[in-house]
Design a protein around this motif. Structure first.
Motif, short mmCIF file in Angstrom:
data_model
loop_
_atom_site.label_atom_id
_atom_site.label_comp_id
_atom_site.label_asym_id
_atom_site.label_seq_id
_atom_site.Cartn_x
_atom_site.Cartn_y
_atom_site.Cartn_z
N THR A 82 4.90 -5.29 -2.29
CA THR A 82 5.87 -4.32 -1.76
C THR A 82 7.28 -4.64 -2.25
OG1 THR A 82 4.51 -4.06 0.23
CG2 THR A 82 6.77 -3.26 0.33
N LEU A 83 7.63 -5.93 -2.26
CA LEU A 83 8.94 -6.33 -2.75
C LEU A 83 9.09 -6.00 -4.23
CD1 LEU A 83 11.63 -7.76 -2.26
CD2 LEU A 83 10.50 -9.94 -2.74
N LEU A 84 8.01 -6.16 -4.99
CA LEU A 84 8.05 -5.83 -6.41
C LEU A 84 8.25 -4.33 -6.61
CD1 LEU A 84 7.81 -6.96 -9.27
CD2 LEU A 84 5.35 -6.59 -9.14
N PHE A 85 7.63 -3.53 -5.76
CA PHE A 85 7.86 -2.07 -5.82
C PHE A 85 9.32 -1.74 -5.57
CE2 PHE A 85 3.35 -1.13 -5.85
CZ PHE A 85 3.29 0.15 -6.36
N PHE A 86 9.91 -2.37 -4.57
CA PHE A 86 11.33 -2.15 -4.30
C PHE A 86 12.18 -2.55 -5.50
CE2 PHE A 86 10.36 -2.08 0.34
CZ PHE A 86 11.09 -0.95 0.67
N ALA A 87 11.86 -3.68 -6.11
CA ALA A 87 12.64 -4.18 -7.25
C ALA A 87 12.56 -3.23 -8.43
CB ALA A 87 12.15 -5.57 -7.65
N ILE A 132 0.21 1.42 -1.80
CA ILE A 132 1.62 1.13 -1.51
C ILE A 132 2.53 2.15 -2.17
CG2 ILE A 132 3.47 -0.58 -1.82
CD1 ILE A 132 1.37 -2.75 -1.66
N ALA A 133 2.10 2.72 -3.30
CA ALA A 133 2.94 3.66 -4.03
C ALA A 133 3.27 4.90 -3.20
CB ALA A 133 2.25 4.07 -5.33
N GLY A 134 2.41 5.25 -2.24
CA GLY A 134 2.66 6.42 -1.42
C GLY A 134 3.94 6.32 -0.61
N ALA A 135 4.34 5.10 -0.28
CA ALA A 135 5.58 4.90 0.48
C ALA A 135 6.81 5.14 -0.37
CB ALA A 135 5.61 3.48 1.06
N PHE A 192 7.26 4.07 -12.70
CA PHE A 192 7.70 2.83 -12.06
C PHE A 192 6.55 2.19 -11.27
CE2 PHE A 192 12.28 4.48 -12.09
CZ PHE A 192 12.64 3.62 -13.10
N ALA A 193 5.75 3.02 -10.60
CA ALA A 193 4.62 2.50 -9.84
C ALA A 193 3.60 1.84 -10.75
CB ALA A 193 3.96 3.62 -9.04
N VAL A 194 3.35 2.45 -11.91
CA VAL A 194 2.42 1.86 -12.89
C VAL A 194 2.97 0.52 -13.37
CG1 VAL A 194 1.49 2.10 -15.22
CG2 VAL A 194 1.40 4.02 -13.63
N LEU A 195 4.26 0.45 -13.63
CA LEU A 195 4.88 -0.82 -14.08
C LEU A 195 4.72 -1.90 -13.02
CD1 LEU A 195 8.21 0.42 -15.75
CD2 LEU A 195 6.22 -0.56 -16.90
N ALA A 196 5.00 -1.55 -11.76
CA ALA A 196 4.90 -2.54 -10.68
C ALA A 196 3.47 -3.02 -10.51
CB ALA A 196 5.43 -1.94 -9.37
N LEU A 197 2.53 -2.10 -10.43
CA LEU A 197 1.12 -2.46 -10.24
C LEU A 197 0.57 -3.22 -11.44
CD1 LEU A 197 -0.36 0.77 -8.61
CD2 LEU A 197 -0.41 -1.52 -7.62
N GLY A 198 0.89 -2.72 -12.65
CA GLY A 198 0.37 -3.35 -13.86
C GLY A 198 0.89 -4.76 -14.06
N CYS A 199 2.19 -4.94 -13.88
CA CYS A 199 2.78 -6.28 -14.06
C CYS A 199 2.26 -7.25 -13.01
CB CYS A 199 4.30 -6.19 -14.01
SG CYS A 199 5.05 -5.34 -15.43
N TYR A 200 2.19 -6.80 -11.76
CA TYR A 200 1.70 -7.66 -10.69
C TYR A 200 0.27 -8.12 -10.96
CZ TYR A 200 0.27 -9.03 -5.95
OH TYR A 200 -0.20 -9.72 -4.86
N THR A 201 -0.60 -7.17 -11.30
CA THR A 201 -2.01 -7.49 -11.51
C THR A 201 -2.22 -8.30 -12.78
OG1 THR A 201 -2.54 -5.39 -10.42
CG2 THR A 201 -4.33 -6.50 -11.58
#
Length: 214
Positions: free
Chosen positions: A64-69, A158-161, A86-95
């Motif tokens: 969630t913090l990464l999504f905010f960032a 999480i992206a729905g938020a 942006f959501a793809v970047l957050a999810l892809g980088c995290y995973t």
């Protein structure tokens, strides 16, 4: 069934949104994961440090913090993109950090003699890794990579938020329309079950075809 039949298009849009997020994020995670795993075992010290920092930071940062960032931080630096990107970047980088560690554990299962034999034939580090080590490592880690991508599919909720069209976010609209919250979530759960079982089935096929026999 009324909740589903009367709002099938809404569920369909959310379902397709989650599928797109999962597919694009999975591709990014696999590419970055392969790259970071290569960095983690590279003979160049700076590459190893970069790979280690990447994995350590992302694995120990709440998603969630990464999504905010990403969604709120990057636009402040002039990078303005659709929220879906942006959501793809957050999810892809995290995973990718988890994919990297799975692959690195697979690399450690490849006998050192394989790499030494490749180098004795004049192959460079990149050639040895790409043609000899990583293909064998991938075969041994197909199941855990599948589990990692299943976790990615569920994390996409999480992206729905952040105003991204995805399956879990449909409950807000349906709740406002007065539909039963229980049945709303039941059909959302069915949608996620279809996605995760599809990923599981795909990796079962890959494991049977390419996996290492135990």
């Amino acid at each position: 069934m009324d909740v589903l039949t009367e709002n099938f298009s809404l569920y369909g849009q959310g379902f397709l949104g989650t599928v797109e997020l999962t597919v694009y994020s999975s591709l990014l995670a696999l590419v970055l994961g392969f790259l970071m795993a290569s960095f983690r075992v590279a003979p160049v010290g700076s590459f190893r440090v970069f790979g280690t920092v990447w994995v350590t930071v992302l694995r120990n940062t709440p998603l969630t913090l990464l999504f905010f960032a990403v969604l709120l931080g990057l636009p402040r630096f002039g990078l303005v993109l659709p929220f879906e990107v942006f959501a793809v970047l957050a999810l892809g980088c995290y995973t990718s950090a988890f994919v990297c560690e799975v692959l690195r554990s697979g690399i450690n299962t490849v006998p050192k003699g394989q790499g030494e034999a490749a180098r004795s034939l004049g192959m460079s580090f990149g050639q040895t890794l790409g043609a000899v080590v990583l293909p064998q490592a991938f075969r041994s880690v197909i199941p855990p990579i599948g589990s990692t991508l299943i976790a990615l599919a569920k994390n996409s909720a999480i992206a729905g938020a952040f105003s991204v069209n995805e399956l879990l976010g449909t409950y807000k609209t349906l709740n406002e329309l007065g539909y039963s919250i229980i049945w709303t979530f039941v059909w959302i759960a069915v949608g996620y079950l279809i996605i995760t079982l599809s990923i599981s089935a795909l990796f079962n096929v890959l494991e049977k075809r390419f996996g290492v026999a135990r």
